[in-house]
Design an enzyme around this catalytic site. Structure first.
Site, PDB file in Angstrom:
ATOM      1  N   GLU A  50      41.036  35.360  35.276  1.00 34.74           N
ATOM      2  CA  GLU A  50      41.747  34.210  36.085  1.00 34.74           C
ATOM      3  C   GLU A  50      42.950  33.900  35.542  1.00 34.74           C
ATOM      4  O   GLU A  50      43.454  33.934  34.157  1.00 34.74           O
ATOM      5  CB  GLU A  50      40.933  32.861  35.602  1.00 34.74           C
ATOM      6  CG  GLU A  50      41.528  31.655  36.696  1.00 34.74           C
ATOM      7  CD  GLU A  50      40.456  30.496  36.257  1.00 34.74           C
ATOM      8  OE1 GLU A  50      39.341  30.572  35.523  1.00 34.74           O
ATOM      9  OE2 GLU A  50      40.701  29.602  36.939  1.00 34.74           O
ATOM     10  N   GLU A 388      34.165  27.690  44.639  1.00 32.83           N
ATOM     11  CA  GLU A 388      33.931  26.228  43.849  1.00 32.83           C
ATOM     12  C   GLU A 388      34.378  25.159  45.070  1.00 32.83           C
ATOM     13  O   GLU A 388      35.158  24.208  44.877  1.00 32.83           O
ATOM     14  CB  GLU A 388      34.654  26.063  42.658  1.00 32.83           C
ATOM     15  CG  GLU A 388      34.113  26.496  41.558  1.00 32.83           C
ATOM     16  CD  GLU A 388      34.401  25.913  40.154  1.00 32.83           C
ATOM     17  OE1 GLU A 388      34.984  24.737  40.197  1.00 32.83           O
ATOM     18  OE2 GLU A 388      34.052  26.244  38.897  1.00 32.83           O
TER      19      GLU A 388
END
Ligand code: AHR
Length: 687
Positions: A50, A388
Site C-alpha cells: 500500500e 473497505e
C-alpha cells in the site's frame, strides 16, 4: 510427567521454563498423517503493498531525488510548493530559480524549473537532498537523467550563435561540500531534450545532494531530474530499492495486492487511483496527491508493480475503485459515486487493464504492454473491485454495473468484492449480502484488532459456508498496546494463520497490512517492515510471516487436541460469536488456554509441517501423536520462536528474538513442551 523430548537450553535467557506448566498432565495433539485433508489455496499467503508511509516514493521506488518534476503542492502538505526540496545554489554568482508552466515537457507534467544565471561566479544552480539526504556508496554507479531546454532569458533568447551552448555541471556533493562525482553537459536547444550520465561517487555518503550548476550566463529550463542507483532490484531501469524488494521477496509471497488501501478509492472522485495514468515514460505520467498526505510521482506504476510481481513469483492483484471514492474523504463529501453516465468509460478502463495485462500483443492494450518491454502476458488472475467501501446504494449500483460487466467478459478472472472496513457490523453484513446475491467469487475482509481478538477468533472460518464466496483476508494486523510490533502481536497473528491454513478451502488469500513504513514519514503503525534511507528493519511480525511463507503446505492434515475445550472445532479454541450474516458460527466457549496448531503437507517435498502456537505465560505440555505413518524419519527439524511477549525489535539492533533451529528425535508418540509465548514449527519427511 513425560520428559520433554526437546530441552530448551537455547531459550534460557527468558527463564520461561521456570514457570509452572499450564496443565499438569500433557494434552494429546494427534496428527493423522494418512488423512487426505483439505486442499490449501496455493495463493494463501501473500503481501499487500500500500502506498502509505512513503512506501512508494521515498520507499520501494528507488528514485533518489525528491519532487523530481516540481509537482509538489500545498494541497499535499501546507508548507509544500513546486520548489519544495530544491534549493538555489549560488557560488559567488547571481541568479534565481523559479517554476514555470508555459512550455511543459508534457501536458501531464505541467511544471518545470527555470534557472537564470545572471552573474556566473563559480556557478549558479539548484540542488536536491532527496528523501532525508541522498545515500551513496563509493564505487557504485548512479544513473542521472534530466530534461533541459534553453530558456528565454531576460529580454531576449540567449544567443546560441554568439555565446555558445550553456554549460551545466551535475555533481554529487557530500554534506561537507566535497564534490564526490561530476559530469558536464551542454544545453544547446530550445526544445526539451533528455540528458543522462552515470555518476560514480568516489566515497560513500549518507546525506549527499545532487547539484546542477549553470556555468554561463543564461536561462535553462529543467524538469524530471532523476537519480537512480544502477543496482536496483534485478537491475531493472526505473526500478526498485534492492534491499526492500529483497525483504519482500524473502517472504515468498504467492501474490501481491497493490497499490492500496484507501489510496485506491481516493480522497474525492478526482483522486481515485487511475491505472492508465501510471504507464509510459515517467515524465508523461499524471501525478497526484496521496490521500495519506504526500505525493505520488507514479514512477512506481502498473508496469513496475506487475514486473515486480513477476520477479518475485507473486500473482499480481491490482485493486480498482468500484466507482466510488473513500467515505472518509477529506473533501467533506464523504462517499461519492462517479456519475452513472461515466460508468461505461470507467468499466472500459477496468476491461482495458485486463487486456493490458493479459491480451495478445496485437490487441490495443496488449500492444502497449509489449511496447513497454513485456510482450508476454503477465498472467493476471485476480482483480479487486472496491475496498473497505461503505456499502450504500451508491456503492451497490456501481459495484453491480462493474462486476456484471467485467465478469461477463472475463470469467477466467477471480473478482474480489469488499465487506467494508470492519470484521463485523452493518457494512460487513451488507457487503456479504451483495456477495451472495451477485455470486461474487471472493470477499475481502479486514481486521485490525487486539492480539486477544485474534485468539478469540481462531474458529472464525471453521463454519463459514463453503458454498458461498471464498474469503480474502486482505488486511489484518494484531494491534498491541501502543501499537508496538511485539512478540505478543506476532504470535497472535501466527495463531490466526494456523486457523487460515486449517480453513484453506474457504480462505484463499491473506495479507498482513500495512507492509512498509519509512521512519519519520509514517502515518500508520504498526507495519511489517520499517526502513530508512539505507537500512531495513523487519519486525517480529515479519519473522512470523517469513516462517509461514517458508513452511506452507498444499494440504491440511487432521489434527486434534484432547481433551478438547468445549465448543472447539478440530481441537482449536472456540470462536467468538461474530459472523457474516448468513454464516453460522458455534457459540463461544469458556476461555481455553491459548494454543493454536495446524499440520500441512507440502506436495513438492512431501514434508509434513506441524505448527504449534502457545500464547500463554506458561509452557504447555503436549504429547504429540503421529498417527498412521507408513514410515517416520528418525528426526525432524524444529524451528522455535519464543520469548518475552513484550519484546519488539529495535531499529538497527539485532532482532530481540530469532527463530532457533534444532533437531528433534521423532517417534510415533513424543512429548513436547511448547514454551510460553512461542511458535514451534516441526518439519519432517512423512508418508
Ligand atoms: O492499511 C491501512 C489502511 O487501513 C488502509 O489504507 C485501509 O484499507 C485500512 O483502513
Amino acid at each position: 510427567m513425560p520428559r520433554p523430548a526437546f530441552h530448551l537450553s537455547v531459550c534460557a535467557s527468558f527463564l520461561l521454563l521456570s514457570l509452572p506448566l499450564l496443565h499438569a498432565s500433557p494434552r494429546v495433539l494427534s496428527v493423522d498423517l494418512a488423512s487426505p485433508g483439505k486442499a490449501i489455496s496455493p495463493q494463501l499467503l501473500g503481501v499487500f503493498f500500500e502506498d502509505l508511509n512513503y512506501a512508494a516514493d521515498g520507499g520501494l521506488y528507488a528514485e533518489l531525488v525528491q519532487n523530481r518534476s516540481f509537482a509538489y503542492q500545498a494541497t499535499e502538505q501546507p508548507s509544500w510548493n513546486n520548489l519544495s526540496f530544491w534549493e538555489l545554489v549560488n557560488q559567488g554568482g547571481k541568479g534565481s530559480l523559479k517554476v514555470e508552466s508555459a512550455f511543459p515537457l508534457h501536458p501531464n507534467n505541467p511544471h518545470y524549473a527555470v534557472l537564470s544565471v545572471e552573474t556566473v561566479g563559480e556557478g549558479v544552480g539548484l540542488s536536491n537532498g532527496g528523501f532525508d539526504g541522498i545515500p551513496l556508496k563509493a564505487g557504485d554507479s548512479y544513473e542521472l537523467s534530466f530534461f533541459a531546454r534553453e530558456q528565454h532569458f531576460g529580454h531576449r533568447w540567449n544567443d546560441v550563435g554568439k555565446s555558445g551552448p550553456l554549460p551545466l555541471l551535475a555533481r554529487l556533493v557530500a554534506r561537507d561540500g566535497t564534490v564526490i562525482a561530476e559530469s558536464s553537459f551542454e544545453i544547446r536547444e530550445r526544445e526539451w531534450r533528455r540528458f543522462s550520465a552515470t555518476l560514480t561517487p568516489a566515497r560513500s555518503e549518507q546525506g549527499a545532494r545532487l547539484v546542477l550548476l549553470g556555468k554561463a550566463r543564461g536561462g535553462i529550463g529543467l524538469d524530471e531530474i532523476s537519480l537512480f542507483p544502477k543496482n536496483t532490484f534485478r537491475g531493472r531501469p526505473n526500478g526498485l530499492r534492492a534491499d526492500l524488494a529483497q525483504a519482500i521477496a524473502d517472504l515468498k509471497p504467492r501474490f501481491m495486492r497493490f497499490p492500496g488501501g484507501c489510496l485506491v478509492h481516493g480522497n474525492g472522485l478526482g483522486n481515485m487511483y487511475r491505472w492508465k495514468d501510471t504507464l509510459g515514460p515517467i515524465e508523461q505520467r499524471r501525478q497526484q496527491s496521496n490521500l495519506w498526505g504526500y505525493h505520488q510521482s507514479m514512477g512506481l506504476g502498473y508496469y513496475e508493480y506487475f514486473q515486480f510481481c513477476e520477479d518475485i513469483g507473486a500473482a499480481p492483484l491490482p485493486v480498482v475503485a468500484a466507482g466510488v471514492c473513500c467515505q472518509n474523504s477529506g473533501t467533506g463529501l464523504g462517499q461519492a459515486g462517479l456519475p452513472l453516465a461515466e460508468m461505461p468509460a470507467y468499466i472500459q478502463e477496468v476491461l482495458d487493464l485486463i487486456e493490458w495485462a493479459n491480451g495478445p500483443v496485437d490487441s490495443p492494450w496488449g500492444a502497449k504492454r509489449a511496447a513497454a518491454g513485456h510482450p508476454a502476458p503477465f498472467g493476471l488472475k485476480y482483480v479487486g473491485l472496491g475496498k473497505e467501501d461503505q456499502i450504500t446504494p451508491v456503492f451497490r449500483e456501481r459495484f453491480k454495473l462493474l462486476h456484471d460487466a467485467v465478469r461477463a467478459k472475463h470469467p477466467e478472472i477471480t473478482f474480489i468484492g469488499t465487506s467494508g472496513p470492519f470484521p463485523d457490523g452493518e457494512d460487513f453484513d451488507k457487503g456479504w449480502a451483495i456477495a451472495r446475491e451477485e455470486r461474487v467469487a471472493m470477499v475481502d475482509e479486514h481486521y485490525y484488532k487486539s492480539p486477544q481478538w485474534f485468539w478469540d477468533n481462531l474458529g472464525r472460518y471453521d463454519s463459514y459456508d463453503r458454498s458461498q464466496s471464498k474469503v480474502y483476508v486482505g488486511e489484518y494486523a494484531a494491534h498491541d498496546d501502543k501499537r508496538r510490533s511485539t512478540l505478543r502481536s506476532a504470535l497472535a497473528e501466527a495463531a490466526f494463520l494456523t486457523s487460515l491454513e486449517r480453513n484453506g478451502d474457504v480462505v484463499h488469500m491473506a495479507s498482513y497490512a500495512p507492509l512498509l513504513a519509512r521512519r519519520g514519514h509514517t502515518q500508520w503503525t504498526p507495519d511489517l517492515i520499517y526502513f530508512n534511507a539505507t537500512e531495513v528493519y523487519p519486525t517480529l511480525n515479519y519473522t512470523v510471516q517469513r516462517l509461514f511463507g517458508e513452511n506452507r503446505g498444499d494440504h491440511q492434515l487432521h489434527t486434534r487436541l484432547e481433551p478438547t475445550p468445549a465448543g472447539a472445532l478440530d481441537g482449536q479454541p472456540a470462536p467468538a460469536a461474530s459472523s457474516p450474516a448468513g454464516q453460522s458460527l458455534p457459540p463461544a466457549a469458556a476461555a481455553a488456554p491459548k494454543l493454536a496448531f495446524s499440520t500441512v503437507r507440502e506436495a513438492l517435498t512431501g514434508d509434513i509441517i506441524l505448527k504449534v502456537v502457545n500464547g500463554e505465560n506458561a509452557p504447555q505440555s503436549l504429547l504429540l501423536r503421529l498417527e498412521n505413518a507408513k514410515a517416520l524419519p528418525g528426526s525432524a527439524t524444529l524451528t522455535l520462536l519464543a520469548g518475552d511477549p513484550d519484546l519488539a525489535n529495535e531499529d538497527g539492533k539485532s532482532p530481540v528474538v530469532e527463530p532457533r533451529v534444532s533437531t528433534l528425535k521423532l517417534a510415533p508418540e513424543l512429548p513436547y513442551e511448547a514454551p510460553a509465548h512461542s511458535l514451534t514449527i516441526l518439519r519432517f519427511k512423512g508418508r
